[in-house]
Scaffold this motif. Structure first.
Motif, PDB file in Angstrom:
ATOM      1  N   GLY A   1      31.005  43.847  40.608  1.00 17.58           N
ATOM      2  CA  GLY A   1      31.874  44.664  39.778  1.00 17.58           C
ATOM      3  C   GLY A   1      33.276  44.151  39.591  1.00 17.58           C
ATOM      4  N   ALA A   2      33.615  42.985  40.141  1.00 19.55           N
ATOM      5  CA  ALA A   2      34.931  42.399  39.887  1.00 19.55           C
ATOM      6  C   ALA A   2      35.000  41.957  38.426  1.00 19.55           C
ATOM      7  CB  ALA A   2      35.182  41.228  40.824  1.00 19.55           C
ATOM      8  N   ARG A   3      36.173  42.025  37.846  1.00 20.66           N
ATOM      9  CA  ARG A   3      36.337  41.685  36.423  1.00 20.66           C
ATOM     10  C   ARG A   3      36.946  40.290  36.301  1.00 20.66           C
ATOM     11  NH1 ARG A   3      40.205  42.971  32.045  1.00 20.66           N
ATOM     12  NH2 ARG A   3      41.596  43.908  33.596  1.00 20.66           N
ATOM     13  N   CYS A   4      36.237  39.396  35.641  1.00 21.12           N
ATOM     14  CA  CYS A   4      36.703  38.023  35.471  1.00 21.12           C
ATOM     15  C   CYS A   4      37.617  37.955  34.242  1.00 21.12           C
ATOM     16  CB  CYS A   4      35.514  37.076  35.306  1.00 21.12           C
ATOM     17  SG  CYS A   4      35.979  35.336  35.234  1.00 21.12           S
ATOM     18  N   VAL A   5      38.891  37.618  34.461  1.00 26.28           N
ATOM     19  CA  VAL A   5      39.852  37.568  33.359  1.00 26.28           C
ATOM     20  C   VAL A   5      40.213  36.134  32.978  1.00 26.28           C
ATOM     21  CG1 VAL A   5      40.800  39.842  33.863  1.00 26.28           C
ATOM     22  CG2 VAL A   5      41.809  37.815  34.956  1.00 26.28           C
ATOM     23  N   LEU A   6      39.696  35.172  33.735  1.00 26.69           N
ATOM     24  CA  LEU A   6      39.938  33.761  33.412  1.00 26.69           C
ATOM     25  C   LEU A   6      38.824  32.934  34.031  1.00 26.69           C
ATOM     26  CD1 LEU A   6      42.034  31.722  32.130  1.00 26.69           C
ATOM     27  CD2 LEU A   6      42.800  31.327  34.479  1.00 26.69           C
ATOM     28  N   GLY A   7      38.344  31.951  33.271  1.00 29.20           N
ATOM     29  CA  GLY A   7      37.340  31.034  33.809  1.00 29.20           C
ATOM     30  C   GLY A   7      36.024  31.724  34.057  1.00 29.20           C
TER      31      GLY A   7
ATOM     32  N   GLY B   1      37.559  27.021  46.754  1.00 34.16           N
ATOM     33  CA  GLY B   1      37.536  26.559  45.383  1.00 34.16           C
ATOM     34  C   GLY B   1      38.572  27.312  44.571  1.00 34.16           C
ATOM     35  N   PRO B   2      38.702  27.000  43.283  1.00 35.98           N
ATOM     36  CA  PRO B   2      39.780  27.565  42.450  1.00 35.98           C
ATOM     37  C   PRO B   2      39.452  28.969  41.948  1.00 35.98           C
ATOM     38  CG  PRO B   2      38.453  26.083  41.127  1.00 35.98           C
ATOM     39  CD  PRO B   2      37.882  26.032  42.527  1.00 35.98           C
ATOM     40  N   VAL B   3      39.312  29.905  42.872  1.00 40.79           N
ATOM     41  CA  VAL B   3      38.931  31.275  42.526  1.00 40.79           C
ATOM     42  C   VAL B   3      39.901  32.246  43.197  1.00 40.79           C
ATOM     43  CG1 VAL B   3      37.099  32.993  42.537  1.00 40.79           C
ATOM     44  CG2 VAL B   3      36.509  30.559  42.382  1.00 40.79           C
ATOM     45  N   LEU B   4      40.586  33.065  42.392  1.00 39.70           N
ATOM     46  CA  LEU B   4      41.597  33.996  42.887  1.00 39.70           C
ATOM     47  C   LEU B   4      41.114  35.427  42.763  1.00 39.70           C
ATOM     48  CD1 LEU B   4      44.542  34.441  43.903  1.00 39.70           C
ATOM     49  CD2 LEU B   4      45.217  34.587  41.482  1.00 39.70           C
ATOM     50  N   ALA B   5      41.229  36.185  43.851  1.00 42.71           N
ATOM     51  CA  ALA B   5      40.892  37.616  43.860  1.00 42.71           C
ATOM     52  C   ALA B   5      42.180  38.419  43.905  1.00 42.71           C
ATOM     53  CB  ALA B   5      40.026  37.935  45.086  1.00 42.71           C
ATOM     54  N   ILE B   6      42.364  39.348  42.945  1.00 44.37           N
ATOM     55  CA  ILE B   6      43.600  40.123  42.845  1.00 44.37           C
ATOM     56  C   ILE B   6      43.348  41.570  43.251  1.00 44.37           C
ATOM     57  CG2 ILE B   6      45.439  40.925  41.312  1.00 44.37           C
ATOM     58  CD1 ILE B   6      45.013  38.487  39.602  1.00 44.37           C
TER      59      ILE B   6
ATOM     60  N   GLU C   1      36.043  25.844  36.318  1.00 42.62           N
ATOM     61  CA  GLU C   1      37.205  26.386  35.610  1.00 42.62           C
ATOM     62  C   GLU C   1      38.080  27.197  36.572  1.00 42.62           C
ATOM     63  OE1 GLU C   1      38.360  26.112  32.633  1.00 42.62           O
ATOM     64  OE2 GLU C   1      36.713  25.150  31.532  1.00 42.62           O
ATOM     65  N   PRO C   2      39.412  27.046  36.504  1.00 40.48           N
ATOM     66  CA  PRO C   2      40.274  27.947  37.269  1.00 40.48           C
ATOM     67  C   PRO C   2      39.900  29.390  36.947  1.00 40.48           C
ATOM     68  CG  PRO C   2      41.564  26.169  36.306  1.00 40.48           C
ATOM     69  CD  PRO C   2      40.178  26.062  35.727  1.00 40.48           C
ATOM     70  N   THR C   3      39.619  30.167  37.968  1.00 36.98           N
ATOM     71  CA  THR C   3      39.013  31.487  37.796  1.00 36.98           C
ATOM     72  C   THR C   3      39.850  32.564  38.463  1.00 36.98           C
ATOM     73  OG1 THR C   3      36.788  30.544  37.646  1.00 36.98           O
ATOM     74  CG2 THR C   3      36.943  32.859  38.290  1.00 36.98           C
ATOM     75  N   ILE C   4      40.051  33.684  37.745  1.00 40.42           N
ATOM     76  CA  ILE C   4      40.819  34.816  38.276  1.00 40.42           C
ATOM     77  C   ILE C   4      40.003  36.090  38.098  1.00 40.42           C
ATOM     78  CG2 ILE C   4      42.896  36.226  38.032  1.00 40.42           C
ATOM     79  CD1 ILE C   4      44.396  33.756  37.124  1.00 40.42           C
ATOM     80  N   PHE C   5      39.911  36.852  39.178  1.00 38.89           N
ATOM     81  CA  PHE C   5      39.219  38.149  39.149  1.00 38.89           C
ATOM     82  C   PHE C   5      40.210  39.271  39.438  1.00 38.89           C
ATOM     83  CE2 PHE C   5      35.406  35.581  39.898  1.00 38.89           C
ATOM     84  CZ  PHE C   5      34.456  36.227  39.112  1.00 38.89           C
ATOM     85  N   THR C   6      40.115  40.349  38.691  1.00 36.91           N
ATOM     86  CA  THR C   6      40.812  41.597  39.005  1.00 36.91           C
ATOM     87  C   THR C   6      39.759  42.634  39.399  1.00 36.91           C
ATOM     88  OG1 THR C   6      40.739  42.344  36.704  1.00 36.91           O
ATOM     89  CG2 THR C   6      42.676  41.070  37.389  1.00 36.91           C
TER      90      THR C   6
END
Length: 496
Positions: A349-355, A391-396, A371-376
């Protein structure tokens, strides 16, 4: 492949093939193809390397050196590294895919570790202790342990070797190095420098091969007296268990799930750069990666837009190009692991806003890119918030109060590092005290120095590397008693 594409082990100051004559291939992460063969060691090779180190430890050519002379060898090695920065940096990039701009800076700074411990070698002091017994002298002396096994990972092989090798040699030990089977080739030009610096034969040795074969045998060897390891938690636990059975010390620098905490009063431009650098630099393949962003709710939307604006401009491609900002993942195994984490986050259920997947850009060619990846919309219970991705994955995750920020930051099993972004000096000190992390960076991120201790809380490891105290983790203390009395008292009563 030509013979020149073969990389041998280093034992007793000679580059040698394995006892079996077998080789394994190593790949270039940018092309995804093999570029060299590396000697594949077995138990016989490990035994040969350890026995070489054991002989050197007891030989007058090494044991007879003064601490000052050992320090001079380390200083000489530092100068040689400084003169070969480009060669070593290119070797690292070809093997692990990190950016040439970062590796040049990293290798250029690496001599500072050898200079620091070279200067510290003759400053390890025992103590004359007060005694409550008349005419009795008691003092302590520090002595080397013997053969040290240094097991280094694939993300920064030469730098993380320096963190182990420099204090181990300064203390008077000998070393057997086991590089990752994924990044074993940069060690060869470095060993040429070790040899040129004048270290006696057997003081530093290298065996190459897999962890289950070479690493495990090295930890089990009866002549190894300490293990220094940087790598994954699973391997670290296995090493700790094996070392515990042998009652030898182990320094373990393991994983992290580090939080970057951004408060509303922070300089948001600087914080955004720090957060981006904390997770996308080195393609997120660093133990201190700031993989969790905790941002104060009142600025969350604005701050995320700042992050996205920077992250969308990231240039991917050949890590040997100075224009590249995000390089490939080092191994295909790690690539698969990162992609599985991304898919699991979406499923939870995390929302991927990039990558959100493998990079298919033309400039990435056939390499292992994500791909550089960001989750909200990440919650603390999600796997993405609890497990190391590397890896290039950010959890916000947003927070409202200081107390909530601390609770979220400390809510994982790891405690390697943390970042805090604030203009409030009192808040900065409170956060530094309350965060369960071995390193806390205030208004900066991902910096280190040889004079500063580095290590983790909780499952991020045991012991510290760096700083003056680290050399004592490669020494053992001996208490010496001298009785000056003319007559010995009753032999049947302990002297208390």
């Amino acid at each position: 492949m030509s013979a020149s594409s073969r990389f041998r082990m280093f034992i007793d100051n000679e580059f040698v093939e394995s006892a079996s004559g077998e080789w394994f291939t190593t790949d270039n992460p940018f092309t995804g193809r093999p570029f060299a063969e590396v000697a594949s060691a077995n138990e016989e090779d490990v035994d040969r390397a350890v026995r070489s180190a054991h002989r050197a430890f007891n030989a007058p050519e090494w044991k007879g050196l003064t601490a000052s002379q050992r320090g001079e060898l380390l200083l000489r090695l530092a100068d040689l590294i400084a003169a070969h920065v480009e060669e070593l940096a290119v070797a690292e990039v070809r093997d692990n895919g990190k950016l040439i701009s970062e590796m040049r800076a990293q290798i250029a700074y690496m001599p500072q570790w050898y200079r620091y411990y070279g200067g510290l070698a003759n400053k390890v002091e025992g103590a004359h202790l007060p005694s409550d017994k008349k005419n009795t002298i008691n003092f302590t002396r520090y002595e080397p342990l013997g053969v040290v096994a240094a097991i280094v990972p694939w993300n920064s092989p030469l730098l993380l070797l320096a963190w182990k090798l420099a204090p181990a040699l300064a203390a008077g030990n000998t070393v057997v190095v086991k590089p990752s089977e994924f990044t074993s080739t940069s060690i060869t030009p470095f060993m040429e420098l070790v040899k040129d610096a004048g270290f006696p034969a057997g003081v530093v040795n290298v065996v190459t091969g897999t962890g289950p074969t070479v690493g495990a045998e090295l930890v089990r060897h009866p002549l190894v007296r300490k293990v220094a390891f940087t790598g994954g938690e699973t391997a670290g636990v296995a090493i700790a268990e094996a070392a515990g059975r042998r009652l030898i010390p182990a320094t373990l620098e393991l994983g992290g799930k580090s939080a970057n905490v951004v408060f509303a009063d922070a300089n948001l431009d600087n914080a955004a750069k720090g957060v981006i650098g904390g997770i996308f630099a080195a393609t997120g393949q660093t133990c201190v990666a700031g993989s969790r962003l905790l941002v104060q709710r009142e600025i969350a939307d604005e701050f995320i837009e700042r992050l996205l604006a920077i992250a969308r401009t990231a240039r991917m491609g050949d890590p040997l190009s100075t224009d590249t900002q995000v390089g490939p993942v080092t191994t295909p195994v790690q690539l698969g692991k990162i992609l599985r984490h991304i898919e699991d986050a979406k499923a939870e259920g995390a929302r991927c806003v990039l990558g959100g997947g493998r990079a298919e850009r033309p400039e990435c060619g056939t390499g292992w890119f994500v791909e550089p990846t960001i989750f909200t919309d990440v919650t603390p219970q999600m796997r993405l918030a609890r497990e190391e991705v590397f890896g290039p994955v950010l959890a916000i995750m947003p927070f409202d109060t200081d107390e909530e920020a601390v609770s979220l930051a400390n809510s994982t099993d790891y405690g390697l590092a943390a970042g805090v972004w604030t203009s409030d000096l009192k808040r900065a000190h409170r956060m530094a005290e309350q965060l369960q992390a071995g390193s806390v960076w205030i208004n900066t991120y991902r910096t280190s120095a040889p004079m500063s201790p580095f290590g983790g809380y909780k499952r991020s490891g045991l012991g510290r590397e760096g700083g003056a105290d680290a050399i004592k983790q490669y020494l053992q203390v001996k208490s010496v008693w001298i009785d000056l009395n003319d007559e010995y008292p009753s032999p049947f009563v302990m002297r208390l």
